[in-house]
Design a protein around this motif. Structure first.
Motif, mmCIF file in Angstrom:
data_model
loop_
_atom_site.group_PDB
_atom_site.id
_atom_site.type_symbol
_atom_site.label_atom_id
_atom_site.label_comp_id
_atom_site.label_asym_id
_atom_site.label_seq_id
_atom_site.Cartn_x
_atom_site.Cartn_y
_atom_site.Cartn_z
ATOM 1 N N ARG A 36 0.940 -1.164 -0.161
ATOM 2 C CA ARG A 36 -0.017 -0.102 0.008
ATOM 3 C C ARG A 36 0.943 1.174 0.015
ATOM 4 O O ARG A 36 1.735 1.430 0.877
ATOM 5 C CB ARG A 36 -0.879 0.077 1.288
ATOM 6 C CG ARG A 36 -1.888 1.378 1.250
ATOM 7 C CD ARG A 36 -2.718 1.244 2.416
ATOM 8 N NE ARG A 36 -3.185 2.464 2.859
ATOM 9 C CZ ARG A 36 -4.060 2.894 3.816
ATOM 10 N NH1 ARG A 36 -4.147 2.130 4.848
ATOM 11 N NH2 ARG A 36 -4.226 4.042 4.142
ATOM 12 N N LEU A 56 -1.724 0.611 -5.121
ATOM 13 C CA LEU A 56 -0.799 -0.507 -4.885
ATOM 14 C C LEU A 56 0.349 -0.528 -5.843
ATOM 15 O O LEU A 56 0.281 -0.239 -6.869
ATOM 16 C CB LEU A 56 -1.648 -1.835 -4.757
ATOM 17 C CG LEU A 56 -3.032 -1.921 -3.990
ATOM 18 C CD1 LEU A 56 -3.769 -3.285 -4.411
ATOM 19 C CD2 LEU A 56 -2.872 -1.578 -2.576
ATOM 20 N N PRO A 101 -4.068 -4.645 0.763
ATOM 21 C CA PRO A 101 -4.418 -6.038 0.103
ATOM 22 C C PRO A 101 -4.160 -7.193 0.749
ATOM 23 O O PRO A 101 -3.205 -6.924 1.465
ATOM 24 C CB PRO A 101 -3.775 -5.787 -1.237
ATOM 25 C CG PRO A 101 -2.499 -4.955 -0.737
ATOM 26 C CD PRO A 101 -2.805 -3.994 0.126
ATOM 27 N N ILE A 121 -6.933 -11.079 -5.270
ATOM 28 C CA ILE A 121 -6.596 -9.928 -4.073
ATOM 29 C C ILE A 121 -7.614 -9.471 -3.834
ATOM 30 O O ILE A 121 -8.716 -9.237 -4.410
ATOM 31 C CB ILE A 121 -5.802 -8.937 -5.255
ATOM 32 C CG1 ILE A 121 -4.468 -9.517 -5.617
ATOM 33 C CG2 ILE A 121 -5.392 -7.619 -4.035
ATOM 34 C CD1 ILE A 121 -3.919 -8.915 -6.794
ATOM 35 N N THR A 122 -8.023 -9.349 -2.564
ATOM 36 C CA THR A 122 -9.108 -8.551 -1.656
ATOM 37 C C THR A 122 -8.342 -7.143 -1.187
ATOM 38 O O THR A 122 -7.390 -7.420 -0.521
ATOM 39 C CB THR A 122 -9.809 -9.438 -0.947
ATOM 40 O OG1 THR A 122 -8.996 -9.684 0.201
ATOM 41 C CG2 THR A 122 -10.586 -10.609 -1.414
ATOM 42 N N TYR A 123 -9.250 -6.045 -1.222
ATOM 43 C CA TYR A 123 -8.499 -4.788 -0.645
ATOM 44 C C TYR A 123 -9.617 -3.915 -0.641
ATOM 45 O O TYR A 123 -10.813 -4.080 -0.789
ATOM 46 C CB TYR A 123 -7.732 -4.397 -1.794
ATOM 47 C CG TYR A 123 -8.282 -4.014 -3.250
ATOM 48 C CD1 TYR A 123 -8.185 -5.160 -4.277
ATOM 49 C CD2 TYR A 123 -8.850 -2.780 -3.618
ATOM 50 C CE1 TYR A 123 -8.784 -4.776 -5.516
ATOM 51 C CE2 TYR A 123 -9.372 -2.486 -4.690
ATOM 52 C CZ TYR A 123 -9.666 -3.584 -5.729
ATOM 53 O OH TYR A 123 -10.004 -3.468 -7.138
#
Ligand code: BMA
Length: 334
Positions: A59, A69, A106, A119-121
């Motif tokens: 980040r 990112l 992330p 990827i979860t963010y």
């Protein structure tokens, strides 16, 4: 005067055995390493690529205050980072309005069935933080699925395989009942339901009272999903972010098997205690060594840098066996 290196590695102000050992090279990434102008680098997702390279999806907060990112790659996961010369994944508010104020924190899960990284963010929308999802094969091009959990929700990660035919996502919605960890299921990564409370913040004086959240993606062990979570303690001088441990059933991940009472890692070193936000340790990713036991935990320190701590999964489980209990999953139990 600078403290001797050995003091930094084993900074311990208590008699608890050090479960997470700080790397002597900490912090391993700061804004000074960046090839372009930034305010700070912290809270990175982590994974091992096919060839053994460690990839951190960091980040980056720019000097407007908005985050994007950026990928950093290293052969040994410690130094000699090759950092993308430009942002790797920028917010795209034109197509995804929920990303108007940036994308943050992330978590990466390699999913063998898809042969892709999920990827979860956090997408920072006008309505607050929500959870977004994107897929990639190479961390160069991304397929965005957009927001999958509306605000106010964050601290999410996908489990690497289906549970009973469904994908499972851990996340942290804010509800009038508090900031607790939930798990939700989906047939296709787009439609989510069967929402279940997974782990509740305690109340009162506890270190993890009122607000908790998943830290890195769960670590799959033969005993269950080993979960490192953060607890946020509000004090008159600010918030204290510390880490605790819990274990969940492999085939029924909403079932807590053990939860530790004490935190196991908290801000002690100077780079964790002082920064843009003081007293924060915030891991979003880990990699596993070839021995199948040593985990390299990458954490944001004081919202300013990335640091590394190592732990043994066996030792973490032994600690939970000795210090965890079955009953304290729910706040009303304590
Ligand atoms: C949390 C998240 C993290 C951040 C932490 C401390 O709510 O926003 O990204 O590191 O606060 O500021």
């Amino acid at each position: 005067m600078t403290a001797p290196e050995t003091t930094l590695v084993n900074v311990e102000s208590t008699h608890y055995p050090p479960l997470l050992l700080r790397h002597p090279g900490n912090p391993i990434l700061t804004r000074k390493h960046w090839p372009y102008s930034i305010n700070s680098v912290f809270n990175a997702g982590a994974t091992l690529l096919q060839d053994g390279t460690t990839l951190l999806l960091c980040r980056i907060e720019d000097r407007r205050g908005l985050s994007h990112l950026c990928a950093a790659r290293s052969r040994n996961g410690v130094d000699d980072w090759q950092i993308d010369p430009e942002p790797t994944l920028m917010p795209s508010p034109k197509d995804y309005p929920e990303e108007i104020w940036g994308i943050e924190d992330p978590r990466i899960t390699f999913v063998p069935e898809l042969q892709q990284y999920v990827i979860t963010y956090t997408s920072y929308s006008r309505g607050g933080p929500g959870v977004s999802l994107a897929l990639t094969k190479d961390f160069r091009s991304f397929e965005r699925y957009g927001v999958i959990m509306p605000p106010d929700d964050k601290d999410s990660a996908l489990l690497p395989r289906r549970i009973d035919g469904y994908w499972a996502l851990i996340h942290r919605p804010m509800t009038p009942l508090g900031a607790h960890m939930w798990i939700s299921y989906s047939p296709d990564l787009r439609h989510w339901g069967r929402h279940r409370l997974m782990l509740e913040a305690r109340r009162g004086a506890w270190w993890d009272a009122n607000k908790i959240g998943l830290s890195p993606p769960p670590i799959e062990t033969s005993r269950g999903w080993l979960v490192l979570y953060h607890g946020v303690r509000h004090t008159p001088s600010g918030c204290l972010y510390r880490l605790g441990l819990a274990l969940f059933d492999l085939e029924n991940p909403e079932k807590c098997l053990l939860r530790g009472d004490s935190w196991i890692f908290g801000p002690e070193a100077d780079y964790e205690r002082n920064g843009d936000v003081n007293d924060v340790v915030f891991p979003c990713g880990y990699t596993m060594d070839p021995d199948g036991d040593t985990v390299n935990i990458y954490y944001g320190a004081a919202d300013c840098s990335i640091a590394l701590a190592r732990a043994s999964v066996r030792a973490l489980l032994e600690w939970l066996d000795a210090n965890g209990n079955l009953e304290r999953r729910r706040a009303q139990d304590v």
